[in-house]
Design an enzyme around this catalytic site. Structure first.
Site, PDB file in Angstrom:
ATOM      1  N   SER A 247      18.106   1.113  20.986  1.00 46.09           N
ATOM      2  CA  SER A 247      19.612   1.281  21.868  1.00 46.09           C
ATOM      3  C   SER A 247      20.165   2.409  20.442  1.00 46.09           C
ATOM      4  CB  SER A 247      20.635   0.785  22.143  1.00 46.09           C
ATOM      5  OG  SER A 247      20.380  -0.302  21.293  1.00 46.09           O
TER       6      SER A 247
ATOM      7  N   ASN B  53       9.349  -5.464   4.525  1.00 45.25           N
ATOM      8  CA  ASN B  53       9.718  -5.936   5.692  1.00 45.25           C
ATOM      9  C   ASN B  53       9.398  -6.995   5.823  1.00 45.25           C
ATOM     10  OD1 ASN B  53       9.872  -2.784   4.845  1.00 45.25           O
ATOM     11  ND2 ASN B  53       9.661  -2.795   7.239  1.00 45.25           N
TER      12      ASN B  53
ATOM     13  N   ARG C 290      24.182   4.757  19.391  1.00 49.30           N
ATOM     14  CA  ARG C 290      25.195   4.877  19.617  1.00 49.30           C
ATOM     15  C   ARG C 290      26.109   6.244  18.720  1.00 49.30           C
ATOM     16  NH1 ARG C 290      26.653   0.322  16.890  1.00 49.30           N
ATOM     17  NH2 ARG C 290      25.351   1.075  15.317  1.00 49.30           N
TER      18      ARG C 290
ATOM     19  N   ASP D  31      17.480   4.541   8.560  1.00 50.35           N
ATOM     20  CA  ASP D  31      18.867   3.290   8.466  1.00 50.35           C
ATOM     21  C   ASP D  31      18.648   2.296   7.646  1.00 50.35           C
ATOM     22  OD1 ASP D  31      16.766   2.057   9.249  1.00 50.35           O
ATOM     23  OD2 ASP D  31      16.964   1.554  11.743  1.00 50.35           O
TER      24      ASP D  31
END
Length: 464
Positions: free
Chosen positions: A13, A290, A15, A231
């Protein structure tokens, strides 16, 4: 007071976050949610990037007057444009199976040590270099003239500007680790057209103004800024550190665990430890590994038919269970694909001779502890490989709300864990925009001081 919109996109998702800036503090509010669901078509897992862009435009439509807009997202995935600048099909999802076994085939052309020496990027099957190698011989790649990573593609649709922002470009394993330029010779060696690679741009630079058609849909015209569009680069820029003796864990679907360096480390020991050298704000290097992150927990909730709102009660119950009873290798590739995660966790415990979780709570405890141990090991390895002293761990992102995970990470690492801010990625997005819209030469230390003055944190000390 200026207001900017940070379009922060995650794997499940996104925003539209509004940030209000006054030069000393920043406030953040969620303005709109953006759904982001993978779609399987013809046996291939895709991102529905057209729907994603439509949701972004719709989310901006009711925004107040904006001084700037900027997009950040995950790395590696990309869209291909034809000679007219049109998208050639929806981008393929990094969890698609098309790159299974691709690294080994590529290593026959460029060895793993050589690829690492040149790019400094951790070998993961979904790296862009392997995705492009998987597309060799296809009609789509033959027709392609430009490759744009996800935030660059969306920025292109907003402004018409074709370019690649360097922090996200560094995730591709196509960027020269030392010079920060595209490794065009590597592209040629792999039979790929170097012309696919667009011009590189630094963070905190203008991409342009909204295209006329987009501005009409949004209801206003404003500029679009290129932030640190990966990000994690945004999130690390928002680490509320007071000195450089820190490790960070940007914890969401993935956990990105590492330290901040002034230059890359590309030795053979580093390669074998599977660390990556990704670019950050102001020429910094995000030296990190990671780790699987909260993905197994998210998949367990889905398998159990539970919502994210059910998680706090599960975590509270898990916190009361004995810690570190069943610790599995959370980075086992078996946990990478979507599917029946609880069964795979049970199989791993049984295989390793560990107590098999008997209920949902025990499974959650197993995931939390296994992730904490993986965090601690990554920090230990980062310190050993770089010589960087670490006095504190900053755990940022959604995982900072997971109190059992924060405490278990402190216990496993033997270091205090400062948890928060949870919205680090969106905060970093907004703060990098601040350099442009407030026209002030904020240093990275200045941005971090603004975070400390604007958002609360909580410290977890090692038990005992």
């Amino acid at each position: 007071m200026r207001t900017v919109a940070g379009i922060d996109l995650g794997a499940s998702s996104g925003r539209v976050m509004l940030g209000t800036l006054d030069g000393e503090r920043v406030t953040l509010t969620e303005h709109a949610r953006i759904p982001n669901q993978a779609v399987r078509v013809g046996g291939t897992l895709h991102w529905d990037v057209l729907a994603l862009f439509g949701s972004i435009v719709e989310g901006l439509r009711s925004a107040p007057a904006l001084a700037s807009i900027a997009v950040d997202s995950w790395g590696v995935d990309h869209g291909l444009l034809d000679a007219d600048g049109r998208l050639l099909g929806n981008p393929v999802h990094y969890r698609d199976a098309r790159t299974d076994g691709l690294p080994e085939r590529v290593f026959a052309e460029v060895s793993a040590p050589e690829l690492y020496r040149r790019t400094g990027i951790q070998i993961l099957p979904f790296n862009t270099v392997f995705q492009l190698a998987a597309a060799r011989g296809t009609a789509q790649l033959a027709a392609a003239r430009t490759m744009l990573l996800i935030p660059d593609l969306l920025t292109y649709w907003l402004t018409g500007d074709i370019a690649a922002e360097v922090t996200n470009a560094s995730t591709t394993a196509l960027l020269d680790a030392r010079t920060g330029a595209w490794d065009t010779a590597l592209m040629t060696t792999l039979g790929l057209d170097p012309g696919l690679l667009p011009p590189l741009r630094e963070p905190a630079t203008m991409a342009g103004t909204l295209l006329t058609d987009v501005a009409k849909q949004v209801g206003q015209s404003t500029v679009v800024t290129r932030v640190a569009s990966h990000d994690t680069a945004c999130a690390v820029a928002a680490v509320p550190a007071v000195h450089d003796r820190f490790a960070y864990i940007s914890c969401g679907t993935w956990s990105l665990v590492g330290v901040e360096l002034p230059e890359p480390k590309v030795s053979e020991d580093v390669r074998r430890a599977n660390f990556t050298n990704e670019r950050g704000l102001d020429g910094t290097i995000r030296f990190l590994r990671n780790v699987m992150g909260l993905w197994p927990l998210q998949e367990c909730l889905r398998a159990w038919g539970l919502a994210s709102s059910d998680l706090p009660a599960l975590l509270a119950a898990a916190a009361a269970r004995t810690a570190f009873t069943s610790v599995i290798d959370i980075d086992d590739p078996a946990f990478l694909p979507p599917g029946d995660m609880p069964t795979r966790i049970a199989v791993a415990c049984r295989r390793d001779g560990l107590p098999v979780p008997a209920d949902h709570v025990a499974t959650v405890r197993c995931i939390v502890d296994s992730l904490a141990v993986a965090h601690a090991k990554a920090i230990e390895d980062a310190v050993r490989l770089t010589g960087r002293a670490v006095d504190v761990v900053h755990l940022i992102g959604g995982g900072s709300r997971n109190e059992p995970l924060c405490q278990a990470t402190a216990d496993a690492a033997g270091l205090p864990v400062v948890a928060g801010p949870a919205e680090a990625t969106a905060i970093g997005n907004v703060l990098v925009q601040a350099r442009t819209v407030l026209d002030k030469p904020y240093r990275l230390a200045d941005l971090r001081a603004m975070v400390r003055g604007s958002f609360p944190t909580r410290t977890f000390h090692p038990a005992g």
